[in-house]
Design a protein around this motif. Structure first.
Motif, PDB file in Angstrom:
ATOM      1  N   GLY A   1       7.411 -13.111 -12.134  1.00  0.00           N
ATOM      2  CA  GLY A   1       7.516 -11.732 -12.583  1.00  0.00           C
ATOM      3  C   GLY A   1       6.280 -10.901 -12.275  1.00  0.00           C
ATOM      4  N   ASN A   2       5.422 -11.385 -11.407  1.00  0.00           N
ATOM      5  CA  ASN A   2       4.258 -10.646 -10.919  1.00  0.00           C
ATOM      6  C   ASN A   2       4.486 -10.318  -9.450  1.00  0.00           C
ATOM      7  OD1 ASN A   2       1.769 -10.583 -12.854  1.00  0.00           O
ATOM      8  ND2 ASN A   2       2.656 -12.620 -13.144  1.00  0.00           N
ATOM      9  N   PRO A   3       3.871  -9.262  -8.928  1.00  0.00           N
ATOM     10  CA  PRO A   3       4.028  -8.950  -7.504  1.00  0.00           C
ATOM     11  C   PRO A   3       3.614 -10.082  -6.573  1.00  0.00           C
ATOM     12  CG  PRO A   3       3.088  -7.072  -8.639  1.00  0.00           C
ATOM     13  CD  PRO A   3       3.137  -8.214  -9.629  1.00  0.00           C
TER      14      PRO A   3
ATOM     15  N   GLU B   1       4.269 -12.611  -2.204  1.00  0.00           N
ATOM     16  CA  GLU B   1       3.260 -13.000  -1.231  1.00  0.00           C
ATOM     17  C   GLU B   1       3.620 -14.343  -0.604  1.00  0.00           C
ATOM     18  OE1 GLU B   1      -1.526 -13.601  -1.177  1.00  0.00           O
ATOM     19  OE2 GLU B   1      -0.706 -12.097  -2.563  1.00  0.00           O
ATOM     20  N   LYS B   2       3.431 -14.421   0.712  1.00  0.00           N
ATOM     21  CA  LYS B   2       3.727 -15.657   1.427  1.00  0.00           C
ATOM     22  C   LYS B   2       2.857 -16.783   0.876  1.00  0.00           C
ATOM     23  CE  LYS B   2       4.078 -17.635   5.984  1.00  0.00           C
ATOM     24  NZ  LYS B   2       4.009 -17.428   7.417  1.00  0.00           N
ATOM     25  N   GLY B   3       3.474 -17.919   0.609  1.00  0.00           N
ATOM     26  CA  GLY B   3       2.761 -19.072   0.093  1.00  0.00           C
ATOM     27  C   GLY B   3       2.780 -19.178  -1.418  1.00  0.00           C
ATOM     28  N   TYR B   4       3.390 -18.180  -2.092  1.00  0.00           N
ATOM     29  CA  TYR B   4       3.458 -18.251  -3.560  1.00  0.00           C
ATOM     30  C   TYR B   4       4.148 -19.540  -3.987  1.00  0.00           C
ATOM     31  CZ  TYR B   4       4.901 -17.413  -8.373  1.00  0.00           C
ATOM     32  OH  TYR B   4       5.126 -17.548  -9.718  1.00  0.00           O
ATOM     33  N   ARG B   5       5.270 -19.806  -3.380  1.00  0.00           N
ATOM     34  CA  ARG B   5       5.956 -21.069  -3.625  1.00  0.00           C
ATOM     35  C   ARG B   5       6.098 -21.769  -2.286  1.00  0.00           C
ATOM     36  NH1 ARG B   5       8.123 -22.203  -8.518  1.00  0.00           N
ATOM     37  NH2 ARG B   5       8.637 -20.447  -9.844  1.00  0.00           N
TER      38      ARG B   5
ATOM     39  N   GLY C   1       5.183 -11.781 -15.956  1.00  0.00           N
ATOM     40  CA  GLY C   1       5.554 -10.420 -16.321  1.00  0.00           C
ATOM     41  C   GLY C   1       4.392  -9.452 -16.364  1.00  0.00           C
ATOM     42  N   ASN C   2       3.389  -9.655 -15.521  1.00  0.00           N
ATOM     43  CA  ASN C   2       2.262  -8.737 -15.428  1.00  0.00           C
ATOM     44  C   ASN C   2       2.298  -8.030 -14.077  1.00  0.00           C
ATOM     45  OD1 ASN C   2       0.157  -8.725 -17.752  1.00  0.00           O
ATOM     46  ND2 ASN C   2       0.806 -10.872 -17.617  1.00  0.00           N
ATOM     47  N   SER C   3       1.182  -7.543 -13.611  1.00  0.00           N
ATOM     48  CA  SER C   3       1.112  -6.822 -12.334  1.00  0.00           C
ATOM     49  C   SER C   3       0.107  -7.453 -11.386  1.00  0.00           C
ATOM     50  CB  SER C   3       0.729  -5.353 -12.596  1.00  0.00           C
ATOM     51  OG  SER C   3       1.687  -4.737 -13.414  1.00  0.00           O
ATOM     52  N   ILE C   4      -0.043  -8.775 -11.468  1.00  0.00           N
ATOM     53  CA  ILE C   4      -0.993  -9.493 -10.621  1.00  0.00           C
ATOM     54  C   ILE C   4      -0.465  -9.513  -9.197  1.00  0.00           C
ATOM     55  CG2 ILE C   4      -2.199 -11.679 -10.272  1.00  0.00           C
ATOM     56  CD1 ILE C   4      -1.810 -12.111 -13.362  1.00  0.00           C
ATOM     57  N   GLN C   5      -1.289  -9.010  -8.258  1.00  0.00           N
ATOM     58  CA  GLN C   5      -0.814  -8.806  -6.896  1.00  0.00           C
ATOM     59  C   GLN C   5      -1.353  -9.783  -5.865  1.00  0.00           C
ATOM     60  OE1 GLN C   5      -1.019  -4.727  -5.634  1.00  0.00           O
ATOM     61  NE2 GLN C   5      -0.629  -3.996  -7.697  1.00  0.00           N
ATOM     62  N   ARG C   6      -2.534 -10.350  -6.097  1.00  0.00           N
ATOM     63  CA  ARG C   6      -3.151 -11.202  -5.090  1.00  0.00           C
ATOM     64  C   ARG C   6      -3.088 -12.669  -5.495  1.00  0.00           C
ATOM     65  NH1 ARG C   6      -8.421 -10.218  -4.988  1.00  0.00           N
ATOM     66  NH2 ARG C   6      -8.617 -11.580  -3.208  1.00  0.00           N
ATOM     67  N   LEU C   7      -2.535 -13.474  -4.624  1.00  0.00           N
ATOM     68  CA  LEU C   7      -2.419 -14.912  -4.870  1.00  0.00           C
ATOM     69  C   LEU C   7      -3.794 -15.553  -5.039  1.00  0.00           C
ATOM     70  CD1 LEU C   7      -0.376 -17.164  -5.175  1.00  0.00           C
ATOM     71  CD2 LEU C   7      -0.423 -17.488  -2.708  1.00  0.00           C
ATOM     72  N   GLY C   8      -4.803 -15.008  -4.366  1.00  0.00           N
ATOM     73  CA  GLY C   8      -6.161 -15.532  -4.461  1.00  0.00           C
ATOM     74  C   GLY C   8      -6.710 -15.489  -5.880  1.00  0.00           C
ATOM     75  N   GLU C   9      -6.154 -14.644  -6.723  1.00  0.00           N
ATOM     76  CA  GLU C   9      -6.588 -14.552  -8.117  1.00  0.00           C
ATOM     77  C   GLU C   9      -6.426 -15.895  -8.831  1.00  0.00           C
ATOM     78  OE1 GLU C   9      -7.775 -11.857 -10.105  1.00  0.00           O
ATOM     79  OE2 GLU C   9      -8.166 -11.049  -8.118  1.00  0.00           O
ATOM     80  N   VAL C  10      -5.426 -16.639  -8.435  1.00  0.00           N
ATOM     81  CA  VAL C  10      -5.115 -17.905  -9.098  1.00  0.00           C
ATOM     82  C   VAL C  10      -6.222 -18.935  -8.879  1.00  0.00           C
ATOM     83  CG1 VAL C  10      -3.388 -19.761  -9.291  1.00  0.00           C
ATOM     84  CG2 VAL C  10      -2.672 -17.412  -8.847  1.00  0.00           C
TER      85      VAL C  10
ATOM     86  N   ASN D   1       2.263  -7.959 -20.061  1.00  0.00           N
ATOM     87  CA  ASN D   1       1.243  -6.937 -20.255  1.00  0.00           C
ATOM     88  C   ASN D   1       1.138  -6.175 -18.935  1.00  0.00           C
ATOM     89  OD1 ASN D   1      -0.383  -6.908 -22.925  1.00  0.00           O
ATOM     90  ND2 ASN D   1      -0.016  -9.078 -22.554  1.00  0.00           N
ATOM     91  N   ASP D   2       0.040  -5.480 -18.710  1.00  0.00           N
ATOM     92  CA  ASP D   2      -0.161  -4.720 -17.467  1.00  0.00           C
ATOM     93  C   ASP D   2      -1.393  -5.204 -16.721  1.00  0.00           C
ATOM     94  OD1 ASP D   2       2.086  -3.044 -17.897  1.00  0.00           O
ATOM     95  OD2 ASP D   2       0.914  -1.815 -19.284  1.00  0.00           O
ATOM     96  N   LEU D   3      -1.669  -6.507 -16.776  1.00  0.00           N
ATOM     97  CA  LEU D   3      -2.838  -7.071 -16.109  1.00  0.00           C
ATOM     98  C   LEU D   3      -2.622  -7.083 -14.600  1.00  0.00           C
ATOM     99  CD1 LEU D   3      -3.448 -10.073 -18.531  1.00  0.00           C
ATOM    100  CD2 LEU D   3      -4.675  -7.883 -18.486  1.00  0.00           C
ATOM    101  N   THR D   4      -3.626  -6.641 -13.851  1.00  0.00           N
ATOM    102  CA  THR D   4      -3.523  -6.614 -12.391  1.00  0.00           C
ATOM    103  C   THR D   4      -4.321  -7.735 -11.743  1.00  0.00           C
ATOM    104  OG1 THR D   4      -5.367  -5.062 -12.256  1.00  0.00           O
ATOM    105  CG2 THR D   4      -3.142  -4.116 -12.307  1.00  0.00           C
ATOM    106  N   SER D   5      -5.125  -8.430 -12.527  1.00  0.00           N
ATOM    107  CA  SER D   5      -5.915  -9.536 -11.995  1.00  0.00           C
ATOM    108  C   SER D   5      -6.101 -10.586 -13.094  1.00  0.00           C
ATOM    109  CB  SER D   5      -7.284  -9.041 -11.511  1.00  0.00           C
ATOM    110  OG  SER D   5      -8.032  -8.534 -12.595  1.00  0.00           O
ATOM    111  N   ILE D   6      -6.605 -11.741 -12.684  1.00  0.00           N
ATOM    112  CA  ILE D   6      -6.906 -12.805 -13.628  1.00  0.00           C
ATOM    113  C   ILE D   6      -8.394 -12.698 -13.938  1.00  0.00           C
ATOM    114  CG2 ILE D   6      -7.005 -15.299 -13.994  1.00  0.00           C
ATOM    115  CD1 ILE D   6      -4.541 -15.524 -12.148  1.00  0.00           C
ATOM    116  N   ASP D   7      -8.689 -12.281 -15.132  1.00  0.00           N
ATOM    117  CA  ASP D   7     -10.075 -12.041 -15.515  1.00  0.00           C
ATOM    118  C   ASP D   7     -10.837 -13.363 -15.600  1.00  0.00           C
ATOM    119  OD1 ASP D   7     -12.468 -11.508 -17.242  1.00  0.00           O
ATOM    120  OD2 ASP D   7     -11.559  -9.501 -17.287  1.00  0.00           O
TER     121      ASP D   7
END
Length: 158
Positions: A136-138, A142-146, A111-120, A89-95
């Motif tokens: 598949g998200n931006p 980000e450093k620390g994603y994996r 496969g969305n557009s989530i950009q900030r690791l803090g959202e998780v 989809n085109d989600l930019t954050s985790i609601d």
């Protein structure tokens, strides 16, 4: 069927599948027909679906405004929702609305557009969450994603 039996049996029910429907807003779910699978989704006397899985993948959702309302109109027991597929989809954050589904165990957000690791971090409120996809998200960049996995090098015998 009582609520206890519903929790035990509906995991095997087919999903309510709204994938590939060009859905822009969650309110569209109320006027759109779900896809049909090999097995039909059972319905309660109220007309609401008896499933714990909702597939909204491959649409054009940018946010989850009115998600709770739509889900409560579609599912007989929305509190038992265990699997939500919002991939591609085109989600930019985790609601934060996702954290209200305490029985959620599978959440696909790849496969969305989530950009900030803090959202998780918001998802820490979900005690049963066992499977989360975010590739598949931006945020992959980000450093620390994996976190690097430490691999021990085997010692050679002397």
């Amino acid at each position: 069927m009582n609520k206890r039996n519903y929790m035990n049996t509906s995991v095997q029910e087919p999903p309510l599948d709204y994938s590939f429907r060009s859905i822009h807003v969650t309110q569209d779910l109320l006027s759109e027909e779900p896809r049909t699978g090999l097995r039909p989704v059972r319905h309660a006397k109220s007309g609401k679906s008896m499933t714990q899985s909702l597939w909204l993948n491959n649409n054009v959702l940018t946010d989850l405004r009115d998600f709770n309302h739509a889900v409560s109109q579609l599912l007989e027991h929305p509190e038992n929702l265990a699997w939500i597929d919002l991939s591609f989809n085109d989600l930019t954050s985790i609601d934060p609305v996702l954290t209200t589904f305490f029985n959620l165990s599978v959440l696909y957000l790849h496969g969305n557009s989530i950009q900030r690791l803090g959202e998780v971090n918001k998802l820490a409120a979900l005690p049963r969450l066992r499977s989360l996809t975010l590739h598949g998200n931006p945020i992959e960049e980000e450093k620390g994603y994996r976190a690097p996995r430490s691999v021990e090098t085997p010692q050679r015998p002397p």
